[in-house]
Design a protein around this motif. Structure first.
Motif, PDB file in Angstrom:
ATOM      1  N   ASN A   8      -3.191  11.924   5.052  1.00 16.20           N
ATOM      2  CA  ASN A   8      -1.974  11.182   5.370  1.00 16.20           C
ATOM      3  C   ASN A   8      -2.223   9.680   5.254  1.00 16.20           C
ATOM      4  O   ASN A   8      -1.407   8.951   4.690  1.00 16.20           O
ATOM      5  CB  ASN A   8      -1.495  11.546   6.775  1.00 16.20           C
ATOM      6  N   TYR A  63      -2.361   8.805   1.658  1.00 14.57           N
ATOM      7  CA  TYR A  63      -1.016   8.850   1.079  1.00 14.57           C
ATOM      8  C   TYR A  63      -0.296   7.526   1.343  1.00 14.57           C
ATOM      9  O   TYR A  63       0.260   6.910   0.431  1.00 14.57           O
ATOM     10  CB  TYR A  63      -0.257  10.036   1.681  1.00 14.57           C
ATOM     11  N   VAL A  64      -0.328   7.080   2.594  1.00 18.93           N
ATOM     12  CA  VAL A  64       0.347   5.825   2.971  1.00 18.93           C
ATOM     13  C   VAL A  64      -0.306   4.641   2.249  1.00 18.93           C
ATOM     14  O   VAL A  64       0.389   3.766   1.721  1.00 18.93           O
ATOM     15  CB  VAL A  64       0.339   5.639   4.500  1.00 18.93           C
ATOM     16  N   VAL A  87       0.841   4.541  -1.323  1.00 23.52           N
ATOM     17  CA  VAL A  87       2.193   3.981  -1.444  1.00 23.52           C
ATOM     18  C   VAL A  87       2.105   2.459  -1.455  1.00 23.52           C
ATOM     19  O   VAL A  87       2.668   1.792  -2.327  1.00 23.52           O
ATOM     20  CB  VAL A  87       3.114   4.459  -0.288  1.00 23.52           C
ATOM     21  N   GLN A  88       1.395   1.895  -0.461  1.00 19.14           N
ATOM     22  CA  GLN A  88       1.303   0.440  -0.345  1.00 19.14           C
ATOM     23  C   GLN A  88       0.634  -0.186  -1.562  1.00 19.14           C
ATOM     24  O   GLN A  88       1.035  -1.252  -2.011  1.00 19.14           O
ATOM     25  CB  GLN A  88       0.530   0.064   0.924  1.00 19.14           C
ATOM     26  N   LEU A  93       2.579  -1.847   5.147  1.00 14.00           N
ATOM     27  CA  LEU A  93       3.045  -0.496   5.487  1.00 14.00           C
ATOM     28  C   LEU A  93       2.050   0.182   6.420  1.00 14.00           C
ATOM     29  O   LEU A  93       0.866   0.289   6.107  1.00 14.00           O
ATOM     30  CB  LEU A  93       3.217   0.327   4.206  1.00 14.00           C
ATOM     31  N   GLU A  94       2.545   0.624   7.564  1.00 17.56           N
ATOM     32  CA  GLU A  94       1.700   1.292   8.557  1.00 17.56           C
ATOM     33  C   GLU A  94       2.439   2.486   9.136  1.00 17.56           C
ATOM     34  O   GLU A  94       3.615   2.379   9.488  1.00 17.56           O
ATOM     35  CB  GLU A  94       1.367   0.344   9.702  1.00 17.56           C
ATOM     36  N   PRO A  95       1.738   3.619   9.264  1.00 14.66           N
ATOM     37  CA  PRO A  95       2.345   4.775   9.932  1.00 14.66           C
ATOM     38  C   PRO A  95       2.137   4.692  11.445  1.00 14.66           C
ATOM     39  O   PRO A  95       1.124   4.153  11.918  1.00 14.66           O
ATOM     40  CB  PRO A  95       1.568   5.954   9.339  1.00 14.66           C
ATOM     41  N   THR A 102       7.330   4.661  10.110  1.00 11.03           N
ATOM     42  CA  THR A 102       6.643   3.588   9.393  1.00 11.03           C
ATOM     43  C   THR A 102       7.211   2.234   9.799  1.00 11.03           C
ATOM     44  O   THR A 102       8.374   2.125  10.181  1.00 11.03           O
ATOM     45  CB  THR A 102       6.795   3.725   7.858  1.00 11.03           C
ATOM     46  N   TYR A 125       6.987  -1.830   8.106  1.00 10.32           N
ATOM     47  CA  TYR A 125       6.564  -2.609   6.949  1.00 10.32           C
ATOM     48  C   TYR A 125       7.398  -3.874   6.886  1.00 10.32           C
ATOM     49  O   TYR A 125       8.323  -4.061   7.684  1.00 10.32           O
ATOM     50  CB  TYR A 125       6.706  -1.791   5.652  1.00 10.32           C
ATOM     51  N   TYR A 168       9.098   9.410   7.595  1.00 11.81           N
ATOM     52  CA  TYR A 168       8.821  10.338   6.509  1.00 11.81           C
ATOM     53  C   TYR A 168       8.335  11.665   7.068  1.00 11.81           C
ATOM     54  O   TYR A 168       7.816  11.741   8.182  1.00 11.81           O
ATOM     55  CB  TYR A 168       7.813   9.783   5.498  1.00 11.81           C
TER      56      TYR A 168
END
Length: 118
Positions: A13, A16-17, A20-21, A64-66, A84, A86, A98
């Motif tokens: 995970n 994945y994040v 994206v960033q 971007l941070e979960p 998230t 951002y 998400y």
């Protein structure tokens, strides 16, 4: 629940994040199943090749941070929910959510679906 599976899914995970960033198409090649689908915030659904094409576009967000990551394991399937935070390219704070679905393929995990909300 297997602690090893939960730890591995938490790593995936985070990858994945981060992909994206960074707009990391190569990392997504390894994370996504061949029959991957993503429901985009605007309502469109893209397959793996469409998602990779989106990923290759210039990244317009930063930081971007979960948060509030919840991983639920169902045997050879897992569902990850998260919030998230951002910033836009203009520096404005934003948030979203998400959900991703992962399946065990062989000895590893692959993402088969994602839904992104902003």
């Amino acid at each position: 629940m297997s602690a090893d599976d939960l730890a591995r899914l938490a790593e995936l995970n985070a990858d994945y994040v981060a992909a994206v960033q960074a707009g990391d198409v190569q990392r997504f090649e390894t994370l996504l199943a061949e029959d991957f689908r993503c429901s985009n915030p605007g309502g469109s659904i893209v397959d793996k090749s469409g998602f990779l094409a989106q990923t290759a576009l210039p990244v317009t967000i930063r930081g971007l941070e979960p948060h509030q990551v919840e991983i639920r394991l169902f045997g050879d399937a897992a569902v990850i929910h998260a919030q998230t935070q951002y910033r836009t390219s203009a520096g404005e704070p934003r948030h979203g959510r998400y959900t991703s679905v992962w399946i065990r393929q062989g000895t590893g995990w692959k993402a088969v679906a994602a839904q992104v909300m902003r």
